[in-house]
Design a protein around this motif. Structure first.
Motif, PDB file in Angstrom:
ATOM      1  N   VAL A 239      28.564  39.260  40.281  1.00  0.00           N
ATOM      2  CA  VAL A 239      28.693  37.851  39.924  1.00  0.00           C
ATOM      3  C   VAL A 239      29.993  37.340  40.528  1.00  0.00           C
ATOM      4  O   VAL A 239      31.057  37.929  40.321  1.00  0.00           O
ATOM      5  CB  VAL A 239      28.721  37.660  38.391  1.00  0.00           C
ATOM      6  CG1 VAL A 239      29.025  36.211  38.038  1.00  0.00           C
ATOM      7  CG2 VAL A 239      27.393  38.090  37.779  1.00  0.00           C
TER       8      VAL A 239
ATOM      9  N   TYR B  73      24.954  35.263  42.374  1.00  0.00           N
ATOM     10  CA  TYR B  73      24.893  36.632  41.858  1.00  0.00           C
ATOM     11  C   TYR B  73      23.777  37.415  42.545  1.00  0.00           C
ATOM     12  O   TYR B  73      22.909  36.844  43.217  1.00  0.00           O
ATOM     13  CB  TYR B  73      24.673  36.626  40.341  1.00  0.00           C
ATOM     14  CG  TYR B  73      23.288  36.193  39.904  1.00  0.00           C
ATOM     15  CD1 TYR B  73      22.346  37.140  39.486  1.00  0.00           C
ATOM     16  CD2 TYR B  73      22.901  34.855  39.915  1.00  0.00           C
ATOM     17  CE1 TYR B  73      21.070  36.755  39.085  1.00  0.00           C
ATOM     18  CE2 TYR B  73      21.639  34.468  39.507  1.00  0.00           C
ATOM     19  CZ  TYR B  73      20.727  35.414  39.103  1.00  0.00           C
ATOM     20  OH  TYR B  73      19.467  35.039  38.708  1.00  0.00           O
TER      21      TYR B  73
ATOM     22  N   THR C 254      22.729  28.132  39.073  1.00  0.00           N
ATOM     23  CA  THR C 254      22.761  29.562  39.377  1.00  0.00           C
ATOM     24  C   THR C 254      21.884  29.815  40.598  1.00  0.00           C
ATOM     25  O   THR C 254      20.849  29.168  40.779  1.00  0.00           O
ATOM     26  CB  THR C 254      22.245  30.419  38.206  1.00  0.00           C
ATOM     27  OG1 THR C 254      20.896  30.049  37.888  1.00  0.00           O
ATOM     28  CG2 THR C 254      23.128  30.263  36.975  1.00  0.00           C
TER      29      THR C 254
END
Length: 222
Positions: free
Chosen positions: A46, A29, A118
């Motif tokens: 994202v 992201y 992430t």
């Protein structure tokens, strides 16, 4: 969220399960100042992907812990699916969870543990990933049908995030997305609750449309 998806594990507990299968996925992201239609702030990009089975999921895949670490395996999968080399570190690890029972091939199959990561990139890097995923990734058009940006906004008609959440996701992917949007403050809790409530109504409407479509097809079948 992981508890809802059949059980959260620490990284150490997950790695100790040698008889389990392991799969690693990552949410890439970035922040953006782009406006949709010149007025709706997109705020964040994202990335997810449309899989070969028609389900939405995050980039990644199965890892063989007898030959590679979680991060090395994830990097290998990303190279195949995205066509770029991305360094995923242990510090990017978010959680490990048992996958829902419905995602197992049979009752005798080894339990599947999903490891989620992430990675925040610059917008130019996100665009480079999207380009490479189409032009150089070996899995494009086969295991991966295309990259998808998650619409975090809500239009005046209520479209956007709510419609996206009403689609079908693989394994823990929907929970991983929701948990991460909340944890990283990419979407306000109130907005997320409203989107989920609306997505339930969309799903109900879609089910009715599918029943009508089925009746139509059955009526045309000789």
């Amino acid at each position: 969220m992981c508890q809802m998806a059949s059980g959260q594990l620490s990284r150490a507990e997950a790695l100790a399960c040698s008889r389990c299968r392991h799969a690693c996925h990552v949410m890439l992201y970035c922040d953006t100042n782009t406006l949709l239609f010149g007025s709706i702030p997109i705020r964040h990009i994202v990335l997810m992907q449309m899989r070969f089975d028609g389900l939405l999921g995050f980039p990644g895949g199965f890892v063989n812990l007898s030959k590679e670490s979680l991060e090395a395996g994830l990097g290998r999968e990303l190279s195949e699916e995205l066509g770029v080399a991305l360094q995923i570190l242990e510090e990017d690890h978010v959680d490990s969870c048992f996958a829902p029972a419905s995602s197992l091939s049979s009752s005798t199959s080894p339990r599947l543990i999903t490891h989620f990561y992430t990675k925040k990139l610059e917008e130019r890097q996100i665009r480079a990933v999207e380009t490479a995923a189409v032009t150089t990734a070996t899995d494009h058009g086969q295991e991966v049908l295309g990259m998808v940006r998650v619409p975090l906004h809500t239009t005046k008609s209520g479209g956007g995030l709510a419609s996206f959440l009403s689609h079908s996701f693989i394994s823990n992917a929907r929970f991983q997305l929701l948990r991460t949007l909340t944890r990283l403050h990419l979407v306000a809790a109130e907005e997320l609750q409203e989107a989920l409530a609306r997505s339930l109504k969309i799903r109900a409407s879609t089910e009715e449309e599918l029943r009508d479509a089925l009746a139509l097809v059955e009526g045309e079948t000789p």
